[in-house]
Design an enzyme around this catalytic site. Structure first.
Site, short mmCIF file in Angstrom:
data_model
loop_
_atom_site.label_atom_id
_atom_site.label_comp_id
_atom_site.label_asym_id
_atom_site.label_seq_id
_atom_site.Cartn_x
_atom_site.Cartn_y
_atom_site.Cartn_z
CD GLU A 87 -2.78 1.48 0.38
OE1 GLU A 87 -3.42 2.54 0.43
OE2 GLU A 87 -2.96 0.62 -0.51
CG HIS A 90 -0.53 2.13 -5.04
ND1 HIS A 90 -0.41 2.22 -6.41
CD2 HIS A 90 -1.77 2.62 -4.75
CE1 HIS A 90 -1.52 2.71 -6.93
NE2 HIS A 90 -2.35 2.98 -5.95
CG HIS A 150 -8.09 4.69 -7.03
ND1 HIS A 150 -7.66 6.00 -7.09
CD2 HIS A 150 -7.07 4.00 -6.48
CE1 HIS A 150 -6.44 6.08 -6.60
NE2 HIS A 150 -6.06 4.88 -6.23
CG HIS A 263 -14.96 -8.74 -17.18
ND1 HIS A 263 -14.66 -7.50 -17.68
CD2 HIS A 263 -13.76 -9.36 -17.01
CE1 HIS A 263 -13.36 -7.36 -17.83
NE2 HIS A 263 -12.78 -8.48 -17.43
CG HIS A 320 -6.43 -9.43 -17.42
ND1 HIS A 320 -6.49 -9.71 -18.76
CD2 HIS A 320 -7.73 -9.24 -17.02
CE1 HIS A 320 -7.75 -9.70 -19.17
NE2 HIS A 320 -8.53 -9.40 -18.13
#
Length: 345
Positions: A87, A90, A150, A263, A320
């Site tokens: 976290e 990032h 986000h 999806h 991905h």
């Protein structure tokens, strides 16, 4: 033969620095997007219960006394060292991106007459909004609406930086009249395809934030059926309440299945559109673009299928996300080149 039109001071060192910053920003943003995916996939989105620090300090607690103090200050969220560092790393890279965009904005203000002036300020607004979404991701405890927004914000920043770099490089090229006319006819399909990819990225974010990536463990069927029991109303209820903690998700199996299958349907639609665009681009004479778009699409579809049949391995799941970004950038670049191409007379 390429034709470039350079303004009165577009070839200055100042413009070169803006271009360098824009390209560096693209690389940095892609790193931030990948780190965000990694953080989400290892369930570290709430590795730090506060923002912008971590348990009240600028770095994550690592020493025994720091962990003890953090646990005393946040008794409801004890420190998990394997989740704090993803976290914070990032956040560090996101902070670097914010500084880079500020630098790009300052350089733009020094020469207001140059191209990309408006785009740079849109970029600054996007980065500031993205920082707010980063804060809300933590304070609203991984609410899916915020987590998905986000992700889209990161893709929007990456796209804007890339388009700014394209504009600063002024890639207006001269092509044969016949090829120019055929490519202009592709503009509506190209823009529709970009829109479809953006929607598919949003669906991917919704799938991930609702922990629905493994709702179907087989392919191409789902639970051994082509149309299994699904709850679309609950799966796409964007008015769902904010719970105390959304880590692990809160939807029932049928709702997650509905998200996952949607999806997949989106992936099928995108595949048809991109392959159609590639085939028409090939006929128009843009064969490198046709092969490039088809190759990126094949890679992305393969990664998506591998995620299902291999039960979401971390490297493939992260790749991905990166593949989605590359496909979006490829389509945006193709659209921009069509838009700025000039017929050779």
């Amino acid at each position: 033969m390429r034709k470039f039109s350079i303004g009165p001071d577009e070839g200055s060192a100042h413009t070169d620095w803006r271009l360098r910053l824009a390209l560096a920003g693209c690389v940095l943003t892609l790193v931030v997007v990948v780190l965000g995916a990694f953080t989400r996939l290892v369930d570290a989105g709430l590795g730090c219960p506060d923002w912008p620090g971590c348990y009240g300090q600028l770095t994550w607690p690592s020493e025994a006394h720091e962990i003890q103090q953090a646990n005393a200050a946040y008794p409801d969220t004890p420190v998990e060292t394997d989740k704090t560092w993803p976290e914070m790393v990032h956040r560090y890279f996101a902070g670097l991106l914010l500084l880079l965009v500020f630098g790009l904005t300052i350089l733009t203000w020094r020469r207001r007459g140059q191209r990309a002036f408006i785009q740079v300020h849109i970029l600054l607004a996007l980065v500031l909004l993205q920082a707010a979404f980063g804060m809300w991701t933590v304070t609203l405890k991984l609410w899916p609406q915020v987590v998905t927004a986000h992700l889209l914000g990161g893709m929007a920043i990456l796209s804007m930086l890339w388009l700014i770099a394209e504009r600063l490089r002024n890639r207006g090229r001269s092509i044969p009249v016949q090829e120019y006319r055929l490519l202009q006819k592709l503009r509506p399909l190209a823009f529709i395809t970009v829109g479809a990819v953006v929607v598919q990225i949003a669906l991917g974010g919704w799938t991930s934030s609702n922990y629905a990536a493994l709702a179907c463990a087989d392919f191409p069927t789902c639970h051994g059926q082509w149309w299994p029991p699904m709850d679309f109303r609950e799966g796409f209820n964007i008015a769902q309440r904010i719970g105390p903690n959304y880590l692990g998700g809160a939807l029932e199996s049928d709702a997650r299945t509905a998200i996952h299958v949607t999806h997949r349907i989106g992936a099928l639609v995108v595949t048809i559109l991109v392959l159609s665009l590639a085939a028409l681009a090939w006929r128009a004479g843009s064969r490198r673009w046709a092969l490039g778009l088809a190759a990126v699409l094949a890679l992305q579809v393969s990664l998506g299928i591998a995620n299902v049949v291999m039960f979401l391995p971390l490297p493939i799941a992260v790749a991905h996300n990166a593949g989605a970004a590359l496909l979006l950038l490829g389509l945006l670049t193709f659209c921009y080149r069509i838009q700025t191409a000039q017929p050779r007379r």
